[in-house]
Scaffold this active site. Structure first.
Site, PDB file in Angstrom:
ATOM      1  N   SER A 162      -9.141 -49.356  17.411  1.00  0.00           N
ATOM      2  CA  SER A 162      -9.603 -47.982  17.584  1.00  0.00           C
ATOM      3  C   SER A 162     -10.457 -47.799  18.835  1.00  0.00           C
ATOM      4  O   SER A 162     -10.554 -46.696  19.371  1.00  0.00           O
ATOM      5  CB  SER A 162     -10.414 -47.550  16.348  1.00  0.00           C
ATOM      6  N   ALA A 208     -14.247 -45.204  29.732  1.00  0.00           N
ATOM      7  CA  ALA A 208     -13.122 -44.328  29.399  1.00  0.00           C
ATOM      8  C   ALA A 208     -12.457 -43.771  30.652  1.00  0.00           C
ATOM      9  O   ALA A 208     -11.243 -43.527  30.673  1.00  0.00           O
ATOM     10  CB  ALA A 208     -13.593 -43.205  28.493  1.00  0.00           C
ATOM     11  N   GLU A 272      -1.270 -35.785  16.274  1.00  0.00           N
ATOM     12  CA  GLU A 272      -0.950 -37.082  15.675  1.00  0.00           C
ATOM     13  C   GLU A 272      -1.560 -37.195  14.286  1.00  0.00           C
ATOM     14  O   GLU A 272      -0.899 -37.642  13.336  1.00  0.00           O
ATOM     15  CB  GLU A 272      -1.468 -38.208  16.565  1.00  0.00           C
ATOM     16  N   ARG A 298       9.873 -42.408 -20.545  1.00  0.00           N
ATOM     17  CA  ARG A 298       9.453 -43.698 -21.082  1.00  0.00           C
ATOM     18  C   ARG A 298       8.590 -43.498 -22.333  1.00  0.00           C
ATOM     19  O   ARG A 298       7.718 -42.628 -22.369  1.00  0.00           O
ATOM     20  CB  ARG A 298       8.647 -44.452 -20.029  1.00  0.00           C
ATOM     21  N   GLY A 369       3.722 -49.399 -15.317  1.00  0.00           N
ATOM     22  CA  GLY A 369       3.583 -50.726 -15.883  1.00  0.00           C
ATOM     23  C   GLY A 369       4.222 -51.775 -14.991  1.00  0.00           C
ATOM     24  O   GLY A 369       4.176 -51.685 -13.764  1.00  0.00           O
ATOM     25  N   GLY A 393      -3.702 -44.505  13.617  1.00  0.00           N
ATOM     26  CA  GLY A 393      -4.112 -43.149  13.988  1.00  0.00           C
ATOM     27  C   GLY A 393      -5.620 -42.965  13.941  1.00  0.00           C
ATOM     28  O   GLY A 393      -6.115 -41.835  13.985  1.00  0.00           O
ATOM     29  N   GLU A 397     -12.913 -45.233   8.741  1.00  0.00           N
ATOM     30  CA  GLU A 397     -14.283 -45.380   9.210  1.00  0.00           C
ATOM     31  C   GLU A 397     -14.504 -44.619  10.517  1.00  0.00           C
ATOM     32  O   GLU A 397     -15.546 -43.981  10.715  1.00  0.00           O
ATOM     33  CB  GLU A 397     -14.617 -46.866   9.390  1.00  0.00           C
TER      34      GLU A 397
END
Length: 407
Positions: A162, A208, A272, A298, A369, A393, A397
């Protein structure tokens, strides 16, 4: 065929025609508003038929092969399923932003994670549309729309996920070229892609501002693909290591300008993250539908699984959460299409939907199950496929950090 479904009149190069107000779906028992119009629903039928014919019957085999065939990309291009929002003059349909979300919904319904169309069409193509030179657009976009060229983005590195500012791949100017050296990993479409958007450092002293993007063809000397990585889920999607050993590219291959890479990447993040968020809700809804159906069929101890109050209440809670998320995500999609979605709201959508996806799919698997642990059951595959959503992406955090900075 798809272009015939689009409204007449001028279309914006990126977002297409203006988005009309939502209407009420009379067939839904909860009368939820829908953001889609008639042309979107007509396209949905076309996409559904293509998926039923060309994807669903073969996905099991592709999971064993760890990739989809190149022929699928060409067929998708012929069907108008690639680069739909790309302007018509560059081979796309000039469609609005809702069309890709319709396609993603239909892929989710059959739990198809192999075809990485969204990365190619809705992340990489917009980089070229919005930041590429005219020459780059003319050269690559028509090939991407037809499926002749498959694309990927080489961003993540063994030591940098990241935190893009810490990438180590270097691009050094040398005359009229740049020489790229470095290593990338976890690259989707890594085995198949013919063209990569490669994130590099052109100036290691500028943070950056030293990040630059390059368009790098896979047939350039010095480029090498590593192994097709063995993942927990999304097994039909090829994911690879990539190596750049003094790969020489012309300066014309710079995408968006030298030192502009970080800004370029940040500009497309809301789109994105909404694709990931919408994908999460799509899977939640598909898994819930499967689980409700299963618990009605079920039986245990003389009654249906759904008739146990604990199970029914759990399903009710999950259904309520899924409905809330759907309404929020749909509103965010409309804001994105209108150019009004900010990065913080997109981060909220990505955080909440992906966290909910992992939780809800796990709870649904429990109701199956032992069968839920069998790979032949869609819920098992959805469980394995979902875990990456909280990571790529931008991790959960990182999303919390971005949101927290605005408090």
């Amino acid at each position: 065929a798809v272009s015939a479904l689009l409204p007449a009149g001028p279309r914006d190069a990126v977002t297409g025609p203006g988005i009309r107000p939502a209407f009420i779906d009379k067939e839904s028992p909860m009368t939820l508003p829908t953001i889609y119009r008639e042309e979107h629903e007509q396209f949905r039928e076309q996409a559904r038929r293509f998926i039923a014919r060309e994807i669903a019957p073969f996905h099991d085999a592709w999971e064993k092969d760890k990739q989809v065939p190149r022929e699928l990309w060409r067929k998708a291009g012929e069907a108008g399923l690639l680069c739909m929002t790309t302007p018509e003059q560059y081979g796309g349909l000039g469609a609005d932003l809702l069309f890709p979300f319709v396609l993603n919904e239909e892929l989710a319904k059959v739990f198809a994670t192999g075809p990485s169309f969204g990365l190619h069409s809705d992340i990489i193509a917009p980089y070229i549309v919005n930041f590429g030179t005219e020459e780059q657009k003319q050269k690559w976009l028509p090939r991407m729309a037809s499926g002749e060229t498959i694309s990927g983005i080489a961003m993540t590195e063994p030591g940098a996920g990241s935190d893009l500012q810490s990438i180590r791949t270097r691009a050094v100017a040398d005359g009229d070229s740049y020489v790229i050296s470095g290593q990338k990993t976890f690259i989707s479409n890594g085995q198949l892609a013919d063209l990569f958007v490669v994130v590099t450092k052109t100036d290691t002293t500028q943070g950056a501002k030293g990040v630059t993007l390059f368009l790098v063809e896979s047939d350039r000397p010095g480029f090498r693909r590593g192994r097709n990585l063995e993942k927990i889920g999304r097994k039909a999607q090829d994911t690879s290591e990539l190596f750049f050993d003094e790969v020489r590219v012309p300066k014309e291959n710079v995408l968006g300008g030298v030192g502009k890479g970080f800004v370029t990447l940040m500009g497309e993040l809301p789109r994105e993250r909404m694709l990931i968020a919408a994908g999460a809700v799509n899977v939640i809804e598909a898994v819930l539908d499967e689980t409700i159906r299963y618990t009605k069929e079920r039986t245990a101890f003389g009654q249906r699984i759904i008739d146990f109050q604990a199970n029914r209440f759990a399903l009710a809670e999950m259904k309520a959460e899924a409905t809330m998320l759907r309404i929020f995500v749909n509103q965010c999609i409309l804001m994105l299409a209108e150019g009004k979605l900010d990065t913080t709201t997109a981060a909220m959508a990505k955080l909440q939907t992906t966290e909910a996806q992992c939780k809800i799919v796990d709870n649904c698997l429990q109701m199956f199950g032992g069968y839920g642990y069998m790979w032949e059951y869609p819920v098992a595959r959805a469980w394995a496929d979902s875990r990456i959503q909280r990571i790529y992406g931008g991790t959960s955090e990182i999303m919390k950090e971005l949101i927290g900075r605005t408090l």
